[in-house]
Design a protein around this motif. Structure first.
Motif, short mmCIF file in Angstrom:
data_model
loop_
_atom_site.label_atom_id
_atom_site.label_comp_id
_atom_site.label_asym_id
_atom_site.label_seq_id
_atom_site.Cartn_x
_atom_site.Cartn_y
_atom_site.Cartn_z
N GLU A 27 7.40 -8.85 -12.99
CA GLU A 27 6.23 -8.34 -13.68
C GLU A 27 5.05 -9.27 -13.39
OE1 GLU A 27 5.05 -7.01 -18.19
OE2 GLU A 27 7.16 -7.14 -17.62
N HIS A 73 4.29 -5.16 -8.32
CA HIS A 73 4.62 -4.58 -9.63
C HIS A 73 3.42 -3.82 -10.19
CE1 HIS A 73 5.90 -4.34 -13.84
NE2 HIS A 73 7.13 -4.52 -13.38
N ARG A 74 2.23 -4.38 -10.02
CA ARG A 74 1.02 -3.70 -10.51
C ARG A 74 0.81 -2.38 -9.78
NH1 ARG A 74 -0.72 -9.10 -10.25
NH2 ARG A 74 -1.92 -8.73 -8.35
N VAL A 75 1.08 -2.34 -8.48
CA VAL A 75 0.95 -1.10 -7.71
C VAL A 75 1.98 -0.08 -8.20
CG1 VAL A 75 1.18 -0.06 -5.42
CG2 VAL A 75 -0.04 -2.22 -5.68
N ARG A 122 3.31 0.13 -11.15
CA ARG A 122 2.87 0.58 -12.47
C ARG A 122 1.73 1.59 -12.34
NH1 ARG A 122 1.36 -4.05 -14.78
NH2 ARG A 122 -0.81 -3.67 -14.25
N CYS A 123 0.72 1.28 -11.54
CA CYS A 123 -0.44 2.17 -11.38
C CYS A 123 -0.04 3.53 -10.81
CB CYS A 123 -1.49 1.54 -10.47
SG CYS A 123 -2.35 0.16 -11.23
N CYS A 124 1.00 3.54 -9.99
CA CYS A 124 1.44 4.79 -9.35
C CYS A 124 2.51 5.51 -10.17
CB CYS A 124 1.96 4.51 -7.95
SG CYS A 124 0.66 3.96 -6.84
N GLY A 125 2.87 4.97 -11.33
CA GLY A 125 3.86 5.61 -12.18
C GLY A 125 5.28 5.55 -11.63
N ASP A 155 0.84 -1.20 0.00
CA ASP A 155 0.00 0.00 0.00
C ASP A 155 0.87 1.24 0.00
OD1 ASP A 155 0.84 0.47 2.63
OD2 ASP A 155 -1.15 0.24 3.52
N CYS A 156 0.27 2.40 0.25
CA CYS A 156 1.02 3.66 0.17
C CYS A 156 2.14 3.72 1.21
CB CYS A 156 0.09 4.86 0.29
SG CYS A 156 -0.84 4.92 1.83
#
Length: 144
Positions: A105, A110-112, A114-117, A78-79
């Motif tokens: 990947e 990894h998905r988090v 990617r979503c957060c740039g 999480d954050c």
């Protein structure tokens, strides 16, 4: 050995006054090819941040720290976990060190990222051998 009274995390300190091993519910570390490898496990949330951050501050506070954070066994990020990673990146960079991130990947972490740039900023690689350039992948695997 140092034990945090709040989180129960413990680590040993080496002769050069920096921590060289952590044992906690969320992390373990070891030295490999001149790097401190910090392996995060399970859910990396606020509880994990409180547990891991003091140790991570020690290893990223050394002059020219060489750190690998391994997220392969991380199930959730999480954050608070993102804050740990970004803080570690900043602290190693400020001290002329290196931070490498292992995160395959398709993994949840990894998905988090990617979503957060954050993929470009943190540059994750899929394996520990990829994080240790010039090392033979079989030799790295045999030492873990």
């Amino acid at each position: 050995m140092y034990t945090d009274d709040v989180t129960g995390a413990s680590w040993r300190t080496g002769g050069d006054d920096h921590a060289d091993r952590v044992e906690s519910r969320f992390a373990r570390s070891y030295r490999l090819h001149g790097f401190t490898v910090l392996e995060l496990t399970g859910e990396i949330d606020l509880a994990a941040q409180l547990d891991v951050e003091p140790y991570l501050d020690v290893i990223t506070g050394a002059p020219a720290p060489r750190v690998v954070i391994d997220l392969r066994r991380t199930e959730f990020l999480d954050c608070s976990g993102l804050r740990l990673l970004v803080r570690a990146r900043r602290r190693t960079g400020d001290r002329g060190g290196e931070l490498r991130l292992v995160c395959p990947e398709g993994a949840a972490a990894h998905r988090v990222l990617r979503c957060c740039g954050l993929l470009d900023a943190l540059g994750p690689v899929p394996t520990l051998a990829d994080a240790l350039p010039g090392e033979n992948p079989e030799a790295v695997a045999s030492q873990i």
